[in-house]
Enzyme design. Structure first.
Site, PDB file in Angstrom:
ATOM      1  N   GLU A  63      -4.126  -7.058  13.078  1.00  0.00           N
ATOM      2  CA  GLU A  63      -3.628  -6.839  11.718  1.00  0.00           C
ATOM      3  C   GLU A  63      -2.133  -6.557  11.737  1.00  0.00           C
ATOM      4  O   GLU A  63      -1.369  -7.082  10.919  1.00  0.00           O
ATOM      5  CB  GLU A  63      -4.397  -5.676  11.084  1.00  0.00           C
ATOM      6  CG  GLU A  63      -4.065  -5.427   9.641  1.00  0.00           C
ATOM      7  CD  GLU A  63      -4.888  -4.300   9.044  1.00  0.00           C
ATOM      8  OE1 GLU A  63      -4.841  -4.140   7.809  1.00  0.00           O
ATOM      9  OE2 GLU A  63      -5.574  -3.580   9.795  1.00  0.00           O
ATOM     10  N   ASP A  84       0.794  -1.235   0.000  1.00  0.00           N
ATOM     11  CA  ASP A  84       0.000   0.000   0.000  1.00  0.00           C
ATOM     12  C   ASP A  84       0.823   1.282   0.000  1.00  0.00           C
ATOM     13  O   ASP A  84       1.263   1.737  -1.036  1.00  0.00           O
ATOM     14  CB  ASP A  84      -0.984  -0.019   1.184  1.00  0.00           C
ATOM     15  CG  ASP A  84      -1.994  -1.156   1.082  1.00  0.00           C
ATOM     16  OD1 ASP A  84      -1.702  -2.124   0.361  1.00  0.00           O
ATOM     17  OD2 ASP A  84      -3.056  -1.092   1.697  1.00  0.00           O
TER      18      ASP A  84
END
Length: 833
Positions: free
Chosen positions: A803, A571
């Protein structure tokens, strides 16, 4: 004679006029010819223009058509290998990871079942159904789940503790039977006997989705005692809601009952349908109990907006059984297949019989877990072994079955997204609350663990993914299939960009599965592997031979500190500040080295030509060529290359004033470039810099290996007590926001998937002859200890796998639960790489 002269004269005077008339006629003819020629030219030009436009339109149509055309190779999934007869043990499952508890069949138009609950409070309380981070549950997740036969889950909602269990029983032609048990109690400290026991409503439902019939069977006009039904895949069946009991011994429990029988507007709207049907006109009372109002399903009043527009046509049928009672309590539900029961007496799988089967499965699960991972042999205490079991179980319990169409976006500006081919996908999901759908690069990491537990199941999931491939060899990176999956995704993120790749991590799992993979399976998947590999080489090629570049970076880089590269999976990891065709991306080069090796291995197993794959592997693992393309001497590290400025920031920009009568535009953060970009290496030390080590491209005797290991162990750069951080602490991008709305993501946090790759690589270097062997072993032992200790500690304190983890405190952050690649901690504990 005179007359002749005059006549002659007159004749002489007439002839010039005659010549003039002919000249005018010739000019007119020439003019008409020119006009006809012009018209002809115009007509030809118009025809050509129309033809070119038609050709362009045809080309656009043809290209769009190819985007949504499935690959012509035979399916990777063996024909007839799924369904209630071919795979009865996997036909039913907890294939609805986005709900707290539910089961469905592996069918395009499945029968679905599920649980909702409501803690009865003044004002109504909150209805729980789909996994939502905003619900604020202190824990939920599978403690045991074998991926096939049974599972045990614990849910903590404030002081309420729910234990959900299921077990399946084979038999018949339609996937067999199953039973549920839900045990509900309050933590003692949450109630401590103050006043009457809390009221809880449990809602058990069954719904069809486009096929099948359901019939309710009522007791006393209010209690839905059973549902009989039939569908194409299930044949006839009976679902029975047994009366609640006070304990496992079966002592009866007083309860109030309500039911709902309505057409279903769609599975994604079930929560809204139930919420819209609630009314507090009901009174709960029993022998010696105070009278209390409670909310229960009553009359369905329609959904918001139905008063302004006609409701959608029904998609199916919803039957719901509500039980309201004081805690503690135990409830059971049984599903019995008509074909399984035909011609034989089968004891109902409930009560003591259910307890016995659940206990047997739990013992078998623990034995199989130890045989697979050997954590007791390695000296892990019981609490840490239970943690590892929960991590694996949450991954297995997060496997979902989805059916629908992807929405595909062509790279041409102005083109509207088009729906892809109808398809099905069996896949694990990263997060039941935030990402309950398939992600391509996540799935390869998921399968590294799942393949150790159940290789056949893993092979089937890989085949499902390969069957998503279009005729070009492209697989969309995010799979949003069906209305329930769509309901969890903002509309702007639904279309999948056809030029966007994702790391081919599925090949890491395939490499692990390869030694025991059956030959027919490899024959089926190889044409698709070859097409996928060719697609990467064709569409993600870099500016120089043996270089690669991720396509699809942010289209408006001026709005970001650094344009994101979603295709890479990393990302917002810093790349070249000014996206250009001249970029060379280090991580993609290393992924292609892995892809070349795995394709060669599969080809050699099948007796297919492998020379081209081996040649590409040699080129991409050539350390001299790697140095030439990616070693930055001024940085002392491997790096990306591109059009890059070292002085980029964000500053507030006030847009031009709005038109009269319009609200003034808000200021926004935009990119500020204080130094002109130029072709250079990108100074961003972090995960990308480690890829030659992470994927084994760097030779054990490489003169670059000491510098890479030094950067890993440097606490001012990548080393933390919790694992390797994603971006060096001394980087100018470290923990920097990427835009007004984008907090840092891969800019410092500790991610388990990359740390797993680091452990795997260090273990390899520690076993290989080379000058860094002892150092690699030392780093391996220390990093493994740090990672396992922190992930376990955070699970023990918070109840979740996360996460990612904060590089300063070790605290879990991002979304939870994240039993996707974070569950790789189990393989780190087992030292299974």
């Amino acid at each position: 004679g005179e007359r002749r002269r005059r006549g002659g004269g007159n004749g002489a005077r007439e002839r010039p006029r005659e010549r003039g008339t002919r000249r005018e006629q010739r000019e007119q003819l020439r003019g008409a010819g020119r006009a006809r020629t012009a018209l002809t030219v115009a007509a030809v030009a118009l025809t050509v223009a129309f033809g070119l436009a038609a050709l362009a339109e045809w080309n656009r149509w043809s290209e769009t058509s190819r985007l949504v055309t499935p690959h012509p190779a035979p399916p990777a999934l063996a024909p007839g290998s799924t369904g209630s007869l071919a795979s009865p043990q996997r036909f039913w499952g907890t294939y609805r990871p986005h709900v707290y508890f539910g089961m469905k069949t592996r069918s395009p138009r499945a029968l679905v079942t599920g649980l909702m609950w409501l803690q009865q409070r003044e004002g109504g309380g909150s209805l729980r159904h789909t996994c939502e981070q905003s619900d604020g549950l202190s824990r939920y997740g599978w403690l045991m789940h074998d991926g096939e036969n049974f599972g045990v889950q614990e849910i903590r909602d404030g002081g309420l503790i729910l234990k959900t269990e299921f077990v399946k029983r084979p038999g018949g032609d339609h996937g067999g039977d199953w039973s549920w048990r839900v045990t509900a109690r309050m933590e003692v400290t949450a109630w401590e006997g103050r006043g009457p026991a809390p009221l809880l409503s449990l809602f058990f439902y069954v719904a069809t989705d486009g096929q099948g019939m359901l019939w309710p069977h009522l007791e006393n006009k209010t209690r839905l005692a059973a549902v009989t039904g039939t569908t194409e895949e299930l044949g006839d069946f009976t679902l029975t809601f047994l009366p609640p009991t006070a304990d496992a011994e079966g002592d009866p429990k007083h309860a109030s009952y309500n039911y709902l029988d309505v057409p279903s507007p769609g599975l994604h709207l079930l929560t809204d349908v139930v919420r819209s049907s609630l009314s507090n006109r009901f009174v709960f009372s029993g022998p010696g109990m105070p009278r209390r109002r409670f909310f229960a399903v009553d009359t369905f009043k329609g959904l918001p907006g139905w008063d302004r527009r006609p409701p959608p046509p029904p998609r199916g049928h919803l039957l719901l059984h509500q039980v309201t009672l004081e805690l503690p309590a135990t409830l059971e539900v049984t599903f019995e297949s008509g074909s399984a029961a035909a011609g034989q007496h089968r004891e109902q799988l409930a009560g003591a019989a259910l307890s016995l089967v659940l206990s047997r499965h739990a013992v078998e699960f623990e034995q199989r877990f130890e045989e697979t991972f050997g954590l007791a042999q390695k000296g892990f205490p019981p609490a840490q072994r239970r943690f590892a079991q929960a991590a694996l179980s949450d991954l297995l319990g997060g496997v979902g079955y989805f059916h629908g169409r992807s929405l595909i976006q062509s790279p041409h500006p102005g083109e509207r997204p088009v729906p892809g081919a109808e398809t099905s996908l069996l896949t694990a999901v990263p997060s039941r609350s935030f990402f309950p759908r398939g992600f391509l690069w996540d799935e390869g990491f998921h399968q590294l663990l799942l393949a150790r537990w159940d290789p056949a199941f893993s092979r089937e999931i890989l085949a499902h993914w390969l069957d998503l491939m279009n005729i070009e060899g492209w697989i969309p990176r995010e799979q949003i299939l069906g209305d329930e999956a769509l309901a969890k995704v903002p509309p702007e993120f639904v279309p999948q960009l056809s030029e966007t790749a994702n790391p081919p991590t599925l090949l890491l799992a395939l490499e692990q599965l390869l030694p025991a993979a059956p030959q027919p399976y490899l024959h089926r998947i190889f044409p698709r592997l070859r097409a996928w590999y060719d697609w990467y080489n064709r569409t993600q090629a870099g500016p120089l031979p043996f270089t690669f570049r991720w396509r699809g970076r942010d289209a408006r880089p001026e709005l970001f500190l650094n344009a994101k590269t979603l295709a890479s999976g990393l990302d917002d990891y810093p790349r070249a500040s000014h996206p250009s065709p001249d970029e060379r991306h280090l991580d993609l080069r290393c992924w292609m080295a892995v892809a070349s090796r795995v394709l060669a291995m599969v080809a050699e197993r099948l007796g297919e030509p492998a020379d081209s794959y081996r040649a590409m592997e040699r080129a991409l693992t050539d350390n001299a060529l790697l140095d030439q393309h990616h070693w930055a001497p001024e940085l002392g590290a491997f790096a990306d290359y591109g059009n890059h400025s070292t002085a980029v920031g964000l500053k507030w920009h006030q847009p031009a004033p709005a038109a009269p009568g319009q609200p003034p535009p808000e200021p926004r953060l935009v990119q500020e470039v204080r130094e002109a970009p130029q072709p250079r290496f990108v100074g961003a030390l972090g995960y990308v810099s480690l890829f030659p080590l992470l994927l084994g491209v760097l030779r054990p005797d490489s003169p670059r290996l000491p510098a890479v290991l030094t950067a890993m162990r440097n606490e001012r750069q990548l080393w933390t007590p919790f694992g390797l951080r994603s971006l060096a602490a001394d980087s100018t991008f470290y923990l920097r926001r990427n835009s007004q709305h984008d907090p840092p993501y891969w800019r410092g946090a500790v991610w388990v998937n990359i740390n797993y790759l680091a452990l795997r690589a260090l273990r390899g270097y520690a076993k290989a002859e080379g000058p860094q062997q002892a150092r690699a072993e030392e780093l391996y032992q220390e990093l493994r200890h740090n990672l396992i200790t922190n992930v376990y500690r955070q699970f023990a304190e918070s109840g979740f796998l996360w996460e990612n983890y904060n590089d300063s405190t070790g605290h879990g952050q991002g979304c939870r639960p994240f039993a996707g690649w974070t569950a790789l901690v189990v393989l780190a504990m087992a030292e299974d790489y």
